[in-house]
Design a protein around this motif. Structure first.
Motif, PDB file in Angstrom:
ATOM      1  N   TYR A  48       2.011   2.027  -3.433  1.00  0.00           N
ATOM      2  CA  TYR A  48       0.948   2.687  -4.201  1.00  0.00           C
ATOM      3  C   TYR A  48       0.837   4.163  -3.808  1.00  0.00           C
ATOM      4  O   TYR A  48       0.478   5.004  -4.638  1.00  0.00           O
ATOM      5  CB  TYR A  48      -0.386   1.991  -3.959  1.00  0.00           C
ATOM      6  N   LEU A  49       1.113   4.467  -2.547  1.00  0.00           N
ATOM      7  CA  LEU A  49       1.063   5.857  -2.089  1.00  0.00           C
ATOM      8  C   LEU A  49       2.191   6.678  -2.705  1.00  0.00           C
ATOM      9  O   LEU A  49       1.961   7.790  -3.200  1.00  0.00           O
ATOM     10  CB  LEU A  49       1.170   5.892  -0.555  1.00  0.00           C
ATOM     11  N   LEU A  94      -6.339  -1.971  -4.852  1.00  0.00           N
ATOM     12  CA  LEU A  94      -4.895  -2.185  -4.828  1.00  0.00           C
ATOM     13  C   LEU A  94      -4.447  -3.436  -5.572  1.00  0.00           C
ATOM     14  O   LEU A  94      -3.250  -3.756  -5.566  1.00  0.00           O
ATOM     15  CB  LEU A  94      -4.420  -2.250  -3.371  1.00  0.00           C
ATOM     16  N   VAL A 107       0.835  -1.207   0.000  1.00  0.00           N
ATOM     17  CA  VAL A 107       0.000   0.000   0.000  1.00  0.00           C
ATOM     18  C   VAL A 107       0.866   1.251   0.000  1.00  0.00           C
ATOM     19  O   VAL A 107       0.556   2.243  -0.673  1.00  0.00           O
ATOM     20  CB  VAL A 107      -0.949  -0.010   1.218  1.00  0.00           C
ATOM     21  N   THR A 108       1.963   1.219   0.740  1.00  0.00           N
ATOM     22  CA  THR A 108       2.866   2.370   0.776  1.00  0.00           C
ATOM     23  C   THR A 108       3.494   2.622  -0.594  1.00  0.00           C
ATOM     24  O   THR A 108       3.699   3.772  -0.998  1.00  0.00           O
ATOM     25  CB  THR A 108       3.965   2.141   1.834  1.00  0.00           C
ATOM     26  N   ASP A 156      -6.535   2.460   4.614  1.00  0.00           N
ATOM     27  CA  ASP A 156      -6.142   1.102   4.256  1.00  0.00           C
ATOM     28  C   ASP A 156      -5.151   0.481   5.247  1.00  0.00           C
ATOM     29  O   ASP A 156      -5.116  -0.752   5.384  1.00  0.00           O
ATOM     30  CB  ASP A 156      -5.519   1.085   2.857  1.00  0.00           C
ATOM     31  N   CYS A 157      -4.351   1.307   5.902  1.00  0.00           N
ATOM     32  CA  CYS A 157      -3.235   0.768   6.712  1.00  0.00           C
ATOM     33  C   CYS A 157      -3.376   0.994   8.218  1.00  0.00           C
ATOM     34  O   CYS A 157      -2.790   0.241   8.998  1.00  0.00           O
ATOM     35  CB  CYS A 157      -1.916   1.376   6.245  1.00  0.00           C
ATOM     36  N   TRP A 180      -4.398   5.934   2.192  1.00  0.00           N
ATOM     37  CA  TRP A 180      -3.391   5.103   2.872  1.00  0.00           C
ATOM     38  C   TRP A 180      -3.752   4.922   4.339  1.00  0.00           C
ATOM     39  O   TRP A 180      -3.635   3.821   4.878  1.00  0.00           O
ATOM     40  CB  TRP A 180      -2.018   5.762   2.736  1.00  0.00           C
ATOM     41  N   ARG A 181      -4.201   5.997   4.975  1.00  0.00           N
ATOM     42  CA  ARG A 181      -4.611   5.896   6.383  1.00  0.00           C
ATOM     43  C   ARG A 181      -5.774   4.926   6.535  1.00  0.00           C
ATOM     44  O   ARG A 181      -5.783   4.088   7.451  1.00  0.00           O
ATOM     45  CB  ARG A 181      -4.995   7.273   6.918  1.00  0.00           C
ATOM     46  N   ILE A 195      -4.770   3.640  -5.465  1.00  0.00           N
ATOM     47  CA  ILE A 195      -5.033   4.047  -4.086  1.00  0.00           C
ATOM     48  C   ILE A 195      -5.856   5.341  -4.078  1.00  0.00           C
ATOM     49  O   ILE A 195      -5.570   6.286  -4.813  1.00  0.00           O
ATOM     50  CB  ILE A 195      -3.711   4.224  -3.316  1.00  0.00           C
ATOM     51  N   ARG A 232      -4.485  10.481  -1.771  1.00  0.00           N
ATOM     52  CA  ARG A 232      -3.753   9.218  -1.621  1.00  0.00           C
ATOM     53  C   ARG A 232      -3.363   8.975  -0.170  1.00  0.00           C
ATOM     54  O   ARG A 232      -3.447   7.846   0.324  1.00  0.00           O
ATOM     55  CB  ARG A 232      -2.497   9.209  -2.508  1.00  0.00           C
ATOM     56  N   LEU A 233      -2.954  10.042   0.523  1.00  0.00           N
ATOM     57  CA  LEU A 233      -2.549   9.882   1.918  1.00  0.00           C
ATOM     58  C   LEU A 233      -3.740   9.504   2.798  1.00  0.00           C
ATOM     59  O   LEU A 233      -3.627   8.650   3.689  1.00  0.00           O
ATOM     60  CB  LEU A 233      -1.913  11.179   2.427  1.00  0.00           C
TER      61      LEU A 233
END
Length: 435
Positions: free
Chosen positions: A137-138, A413, A134-135, A162-163, A159-160, A382, A155-156
């Motif tokens: 993809y970010l 993803l 995932v990172t 998703d992660c 990411w939050r 993402i 995107r950020l």
């Protein structure tokens, strides 16, 4: 002479670690003179965040309890704070408290692992592989999906979404959390469960009054528009269950019946385990009854099925679950079924109130999710998860719904993230079964 000697002694005492305290006013004065208004705000916010991180690293158990309080209450609570004239300029960055606490717990976990020499197990390694994908993809989105969302903030945020839950899961496994904090964590989850059930009962008894409380007194519309900067279509979508009364669905303090039901499934799991372990608390039975009522009033069938599965698991014989405790649970549930079964007629649970159309919608979403996964093996990029994509990429259009989390991970993803994510979930379930 005496004065000069005294000054020398004072300066000598201020040398070392205490000197910065005396330099702080000078630093602040220079910052106010040289920096712009927004930079000063960012500086103050950053300083507060660093202090909170330092506190959370030293007390990860309390940081976890703060998360347990903050996450369910943030949306409605911040609306009421706005009504109390707390500026939006404070509320918007204050929403980052959950990230600050999560980061502190994670750092505490890393320090504990390094200090004790613990080795990561298969679950941890799979989780880290997923986070690494995932990172990637970010940071380099166009390497995977040339036409994916390009804005960094979108995107950020994705990411939050998703992660964060994976990293908090890992952090909670290894952070040095004392037993007292674990007990407080459970108490907070149950306490907010009581609050959720109480609000659900109030909403069920007087839906219009409850909606006025949240929308007008709590200024939820203004909070979502002016603080969260959501599009009007997104706000209307988010608050639809407070303005639509036919068919009526309880959403309580979570505003969404789906979010409320997801949370109450966790509460139900804790209460069920307490009951089958022989804890003869009338409060546990009352809370379980309230949770089941709120789930019924939410009309969320997936979580109703989840509670059925939880009950079946709770009734599995183990040394810590005496027979008489399981028998009492069976009797209590049988009594509840006598009341609930006649009430099912005409509800979504049997296809009425839009239930049949919803079934068709789920099948369409499922088909769409499978088609996307087949045609886009690297995903749509993402930022195309429902929480982010329907808010920023195509506001309010519900363009990125794939029926379930498994397909959603793959659709956003691709297989690169779906394989480790699915392996992580299955491995964790197997580990839980062994426990």
């Amino acid at each position: 002479m005496i004065v000069s000697k005294a000054l020398v002694q004072v300066v000598n005492r201020l040398r070392g670690r205490h000197l910065w305290l005396w330099l702080a006013p000078v630093i602040v004065a220079v910052a106010v003179r040289e920096l712009s208004e927004h930079r000063i705000e960012y500086g103050i916010g950053g300083a507060i965040a660093l202090l909170l991180v330092a506190w959370g690293i030293r007390r990860p158990g309390r940081a976890l309890v703060v998360l347990a309080v903050f996450l369910p209450l943030q949306t409605v609570g911040f609306g009421f704070l706005l009504a109390l004239h707390v500026p939006g300029a404070i509320l918007r960055p204050a929403g980052g408290l959950k990230d600050v606490m999560a980061g502190a717990i994670l750092i505490a976990a890393i320090r504990h692992i390094r200090g004790t020499g613990q080795r990561l197990d298969k679950i941890d390694k799979l989780a880290l592989v997923y986070v690494a994908v995932v990172t990637s993809y970010l940071l380099v989105p166009h390497l995977f999906v040339p036409n994916g969302p390009g804005q960094w903030n979108v995107r950020l945020l994705a990411w939050r979404a998703d992660c964060d839950y994976v990293l908090i899961f890992l952090a909670a496994r290894y952070a040095p959390i004392p037993e007292s904090s674990r007990k407080w964590f459970i108490r907070v989850v149950l306490g907010i469960g009581v609050l959720t059930v109480g609000a659900a009962l109030y909403q069920f008894a007087s839906p219009h009054a409850f909606s006025r409380l949240i929308l007008d007194t709590g200024r939820q519309v203004q909070y979502q528009l002016d603080v969260l900067h959501n599009q009007p279509t997104v706000v209307a979508q988010n608050l639809a269950y407070l303005t639509t009364y036919s068919p009526f669905r309880v959403s309580s303090i979570f505003i969404s019946p789906f979010d409320m039901s997801d949370y109450l499934v966790v509460v139900a799991a804790i209460v069920l385990e307490r009951v089958v372990r022989g804890q003869r608390s009338h409060a546990s039975y009352l809370l379980l009854a309230g949770v089941l009522f709120a789930l019924f009033a939410s009309r969320v069938r997936a979580d109703a099925l989840a509670v059925v599965i939880l009950v079946l698991i709770a009734l599995v014989p183990t040394p810590k679950r005496p027979r008489h405790a399981r028998a009492r649970l069976i009797l209590a549930l049988a009594f509840g079924l006598v009341i609930v079964i006649p009430s099912l007629a005409g509800t979504r649970f049997v296809g009425a109130q839009g239930g049949a159309a919803s079934n068709q919608g789920h099948l369409s979403e499922l088909s769409y999710g499978i088609t996307v996964l087949e045609s886009h093996p690297l995903g749509l990029g993402i930022g195309t998860n429902p929480a982010t994509g329907n808010r920023f990429v195509q506001p309010g259009k519900l363009a990125f719904i794939s029926d379930n989390s498994l397909l959603q991970v793959g659709d956003e993803l691709g297989w690169l993230a779906l394989i480790p994510w699915l392996a992580m979930v299955v491995t964790a379930l197997v580990a839980l079964g062994r426990r």
